[in-house]
Design a protein around this motif. Structure first.
Motif, PDB file in Angstrom:
ATOM      1  N   TRP A 144       0.612  -1.174  -0.020  1.00  0.00           N
ATOM      2  CA  TRP A 144      -0.088  -0.042   0.034  1.00  0.00           C
ATOM      3  C   TRP A 144       0.972   1.176  -0.130  1.00  0.00           C
ATOM      4  N   ASN A 164      -3.131  -1.122   6.015  1.00  0.00           N
ATOM      5  CA  ASN A 164      -3.727  -0.487   4.635  1.00  0.00           C
ATOM      6  C   ASN A 164      -3.284   0.938   4.575  1.00  0.00           C
ATOM      7  N   GLY A 165      -2.698   1.564   5.469  1.00  0.00           N
ATOM      8  CA  GLY A 165      -2.287   2.924   5.395  1.00  0.00           C
ATOM      9  C   GLY A 165      -3.215   3.951   5.560  1.00  0.00           C
ATOM     10  N   SER A 166      -4.433   3.470   5.782  1.00  0.00           N
ATOM     11  CA  SER A 166      -5.445   4.787   5.933  1.00  0.00           C
ATOM     12  C   SER A 166      -5.078   5.745   7.419  1.00  0.00           C
ATOM     13  N   ILE A 167      -5.346   6.993   7.136  1.00  0.00           N
ATOM     14  CA  ILE A 167      -4.867   7.914   8.292  1.00  0.00           C
ATOM     15  C   ILE A 167      -6.296   7.591   9.448  1.00  0.00           C
ATOM     16  N   LEU A 168      -5.450   7.363  10.622  1.00  0.00           N
ATOM     17  CA  LEU A 168      -6.352   7.092  11.845  1.00  0.00           C
ATOM     18  C   LEU A 168      -6.689   8.479  12.487  1.00  0.00           C
ATOM     19  N   TYR A 172       1.321  12.003  11.810  1.00  0.00           N
ATOM     20  CA  TYR A 172       0.082  11.232  11.361  1.00  0.00           C
ATOM     21  C   TYR A 172       0.342   9.598  11.971  1.00  0.00           C
ATOM     22  N   GLU A 225      -1.884  10.940   0.446  1.00  0.00           N
ATOM     23  CA  GLU A 225      -2.582  12.332   0.577  1.00  0.00           C
ATOM     24  C   GLU A 225      -1.949  13.036   1.886  1.00  0.00           C
ATOM     25  N   GLN A 277       0.409   5.769   0.865  1.00  0.00           N
ATOM     26  CA  GLN A 277      -0.543   6.884   1.530  1.00  0.00           C
ATOM     27  C   GLN A 277       0.095   8.152   0.677  1.00  0.00           C
ATOM     28  N   LEU A 290      -1.095   6.170  10.961  1.00  0.00           N
ATOM     29  CA  LEU A 290      -1.638   5.263   9.897  1.00  0.00           C
ATOM     30  C   LEU A 290      -1.636   3.843  10.269  1.00  0.00           C
ATOM     31  N   ASN A 291      -2.927   3.406   9.670  1.00  0.00           N
ATOM     32  CA  ASN A 291      -3.119   1.675   9.819  1.00  0.00           C
ATOM     33  C   ASN A 291      -2.142   1.056   9.317  1.00  0.00           C
TER      34      ASN A 291
END
Length: 802
Positions: A594, A634-638, A628, A598, A596, A630-631
């Motif tokens: 993955w 999956n790299g999603s922003i927590l 930041y 953004e 990230q 990140l999960n």
């Protein structure tokens, strides 16, 4: 280059100094505030798992004055561990070090206390064996109220939800009308529900599901009540033919109810070998003729459900048992792990790196705490040093496991952490945390000669040596004297690179010839390194053969972070709308898992892994930066939070993430502490303190944060000219010094840092009074003191301390 003299026109050249960043952890939000963690009894934590090599972090005894055992599992909230003991006492210990914070007494001491307390709204609620309910202030232990509820007793866990307490009568008094009660947080009874011809409730804790509570009775009924008014909504008898899979004689029900995705779960036991696991449909307060019942042996264990699997224990006092995994959809047994003790405990679950770990205890004297992998194989077994009986299970918080024995010992178990500091920011995950003790004072044990140590880099410590990037060479010093030993391979020099060395098995590295600030990460027989042109490489550690390379966007400056077959790194592109990138790739193939993209500002630093989170920071050339979370999967922003511009690599410890930032002459220098899961700010230093900086990565050890300070630098682009220690929980200054300042490292009770071409070693030092052969305060070390003398005294002190 002096950063405060840099104009906007020359910002583009400023990249040459940018540093590394990141971290991981888990926090106060990882409370285990009641039986099986919460009001649905999920028993699941997202905290880091203790995967291998368990060790005792600390242990305390509650039997220091009288026999006083532990039968109920701990609960954990607001950094305290609460234990209810057999003499009716409630104890609160600091979860990080085991210090006793307070204790108080209820009524009705007993040889067995099977009711687990609950925490809510700053209060601890305790149900005594004499039928009384108590509330204590969670922080101070002050008794807030107590109410006599029943002439029976209490033997099941308290369930707490939204200022309401639920609990049922115990077995005292035999078969009779036994009540389930609801009290508010101020001790007022809201309702009680009569269960006719019932023996009562032993471990039968209620589960809150929406507007309802569900519990099982000793005789095999499931009861659904309106949680606010106590009115009966539905009831089902598991011995009748109401369900297609009901049993004529399922035995006694002595476990709590668990809820998961439209179903409730419980267990029963009949004799020492026969019992069942039940899954029953539930919707809007009503039971549904859907689910199954599986014969699974004697069980008082509350099931734990995760990702289509059910984990539950079987076995009784004096009989062998199992921890069994069942398929959630069919009830079929997938595997069963045999132990030579009954598994009366309810399992706890941790998930890390996509792997599930199951923790439980065996019910016997001199029993053990077990950890199984999701395939049923044993990860480890921990047998505590006392031979007390272990009845109930464990609680998990911040990656540590807590459990007690009826000998009155409470244990905190953690994964063994190597005490060396062998690569940048401690290890392959860039965690920045050491289990070592660390200096309580600003005593300088030694200061090296000016060896050209690169300002902004960090030393590493291994094999009683300190390895330092000195540009043309990596140089080694004696850890205890600072004596220069020898030159090693080249250092890192391109654009005044501040890369830090890495050590493993007698070899030392410091990035590639074209690396800028990107040091070497050593893990799994591989070397991971980045080059300024945006490429990251993987080499075989022994042969140097290139295994793969990865092309990132823009420039690469990170020291990669590695864990469980994945490697993480960052890159940045000056002037882009989204200038920061974070990548996760397969460590064996280099294939992207993955990314990230953004992130608005420049990811010039390094990522750090802690638990299931990857932390990175950003540098904004024209304003505030960010941290930041990140999960990891999956790299999603927590979450993210504004901080001063930084390349700092954060550090995770004690459920917090620590980071500093600020550019001298452009923005204030500050150090921050955030809740690692929620991102809530816990404390920060003030701008006037001048603690922190864009190139300083903090080190955490011994409940202290070690960080650089700004003390009127002149032409030092790092803006650091001093070192200090802060309390890790409050941010209060413990000590400071005008020496050092670059990213500290901690090993063997010593703190190491760099400034002005020198390496400084801080450590507690006291003189030995030869006439009394006792330690006495007042010894002040200095850089002029003999290194050999300091080493001898220091090692003597440590030996005596041990």
């Amino acid at each position: 280059m002096n950063k405060k003299r840099i104009s906007d026109k020359t910002f583009v050249l400023f990249f040459i100094f940018i540093f590394l960043a990141s971290i991981s952890t888990v926090a106060t939000s990882s409370d285990w505030s009641q039986f099986q963690s919460d009001w649905e009894h999920t028993a699941l934590t997202q905290d880091p798992a203790v995967k291998e090599n368990p060790e005792t972090a600390w242990t305390v005894t509650t039997s220091m004055y009288e026999e006083n055992g532990i039968n109920a599992p701990p609960i954990i909230a607001d950094d305290l561990v609460y234990i209810y003991t057999t003499n009716g006492s409630i104890w609160a210990f600091d979860k990080n070090n085991g210090d006793l914070v307070w204790k108080n007494k209820t009524t009705g001491g007993s040889a067995l206390q099977s009711s687990t307390p609950a925490y809510g709204n700053g209060k601890i609620f305790v149900a005594s064996n004499s039928g009384d309910l108590f509330a204590f202030d969670g922080s101070t232990g002050e008794e807030l109220w107590n109410e006599h509820v029943t002439d029976s007793n209490f033997e099941c866990p308290i369930t707490y939800f939204d200022h309401m307490i639920y609990i049922g009568d115990g077995l005292k008094g035999g078969v009779a009308t036994k009540y389930y009660y609801c009290y508010d947080g101020n001790g007022q009874q809201l309702w009680k529900y009569a269960n006719e011809r019932s023996a009562g409730f032993l471990w039968n804790g209620a589960c809150v599901i929406g507007d309802f509570i569900v519990y099982s009775t000793h005789e095999g009924k499931l009861v659904s009540l309106d949680k606010e008014k106590g009115g009966l909504v539905d009831e089902i008898d598991l011995t009748s033919e109401v369900l297609d899979f009901a049993k004529d004689d399922p035995g006694m029900f002595r476990s709590s109810v668990t809820y998961n995705d439209g179903f409730v779960y419980t267990t029963s036991e009949r004799g020492q070998s026969l019992g069942y696991v039940w899954k029953i449909g539930y919707d809007k307060g009503k039971f549904i003729n859907d689910g199954w019942c599986t014969q699974n042996g004697f069980s008082t264990s509350t099931p734990a459900i995760h990702e289509g699997k059910i984990y539950v224990g079987q076995g009784e006092h004096g009989y062998p048992g199992n921890l069994t995994c069942l398929d959630d959809s069919t009830g079929n047994i997938l595997w069963s792990y045999f132990v030579d003790a009954g598994v009366k405990s309810s399992p706890a679950i941790a998930v890390e790196g996509g792997m599930t770990y199951i923790y439980f205890t065996g019910a016997k004297s001199n029993g053990s705490l077990y950890c199984l992998k999701e395939d049923g194989s044993l990860a480890w077994e921990y047998n505590p040093p006392d031979d007390g009986y272990i009845l109930q299970g464990a609680a998990i918080s911040d990656g540590k496991i807590y459990f007690g024995t009826d000998s009155g010992y409470l244990y905190c178990i953690q994964e063994s952490i190597p005490k060396g500091w062998e690569q940048f920011h401690k290890d392959a995950q860039n965690t920045g945390f050491s289990p070592s003790d660390a200096s309580d004072t600003n005593n300088i044990l030694w200061a090296s000669e000016d060896i050209g140590a690169v300002q902004g880099s960090s030393p590493v410590i291994a094999d009683s040596k300190v390895y330092v990037n000195c540009g043309d060479y990596i140089k080694s010093l004696d850890q205890y004297t600072g004596e220069f030993l020898r030159n090693h391979s080249r250092g890192s020099t391109k654009y005044n690179s501040i890369a830090s060395p890495a050590y493993h098995n007698g070899s030392v590295w410091c990035g590639l010839p074209d690396s800028v600030n990107s040091g070497t990460t050593v893990a799994d027989g591989k070397l991971f390194e980045g080059e300024w042109d945006g490429h990251y490489y993987c080499f075989d550690e022994l042969t140097g053969e290139e295994l793969w390379n990865f092309s990132a966007n823009g420039n690469a400056q990170a020291t990669p972070a590695y864990e469980e077959g994945r490697v993480y790194f960052t890159s940045w592109e000056y002037g882009q709308t989204h200038a920061g990138y974070v990548y996760c790739v397969d460590s064996n193939t280099g294939d992207l898992i993955w990314d990230q993209s953004e992130i608005v500002y420049n990811c010039c630093g390094s990522p750090t892994i802690y638990g299931n989170i990857v932390y990175v920071t950003t540098y904004n050339f024209y304003g505030e930066g960010e941290i930041y979370a990140l999960n990891k999967n999956n790299g999603s922003i927590l979450w993210k939070s504004l901080i001063h511009r930084t390349d700092s690599t954060p550090t995770g410890a004690y459920g917090n993430v620590y980071v500093c930032g600020g550019c001298y002459g452009y923005s204030d220098l500050q150090t921050y502490c955030f809740d690692a899961i929620t991102g809530d700010l816990k404390w920060n230093t003030t701008p006037s303190d001048g603690i922190g900086g864009w190139l300083c990565s903090v080190a955490v050890a011994d409940e202290k944060v070690f960080v650089g300070t700004a003390l009127e630098p002149e032409d030092d682009y790092t803006g650091l000219n001093g070192t200090c220690a802060l309390d890790a929980f409050t941010g209060e200054l413990i000590w400071n010094s005008g020496y050092g300042g670059s990213s500290p490292a901690v090993s063997d009770g010593m703190v190491f840092t760099i400034a002005n071409g020198r390496v400084y070693a801080f450590g507690d030092l006291v003189a030995i009074d030869e006439s009394t052969n006792e330690e006495s305060a007042g010894f002040e070390s200095s850089t002029a003191a003999s290194g050999l003398l300091i080493s001898a005294i220091y090692m003597m002190r440590r030996k005596r301390k041990e």
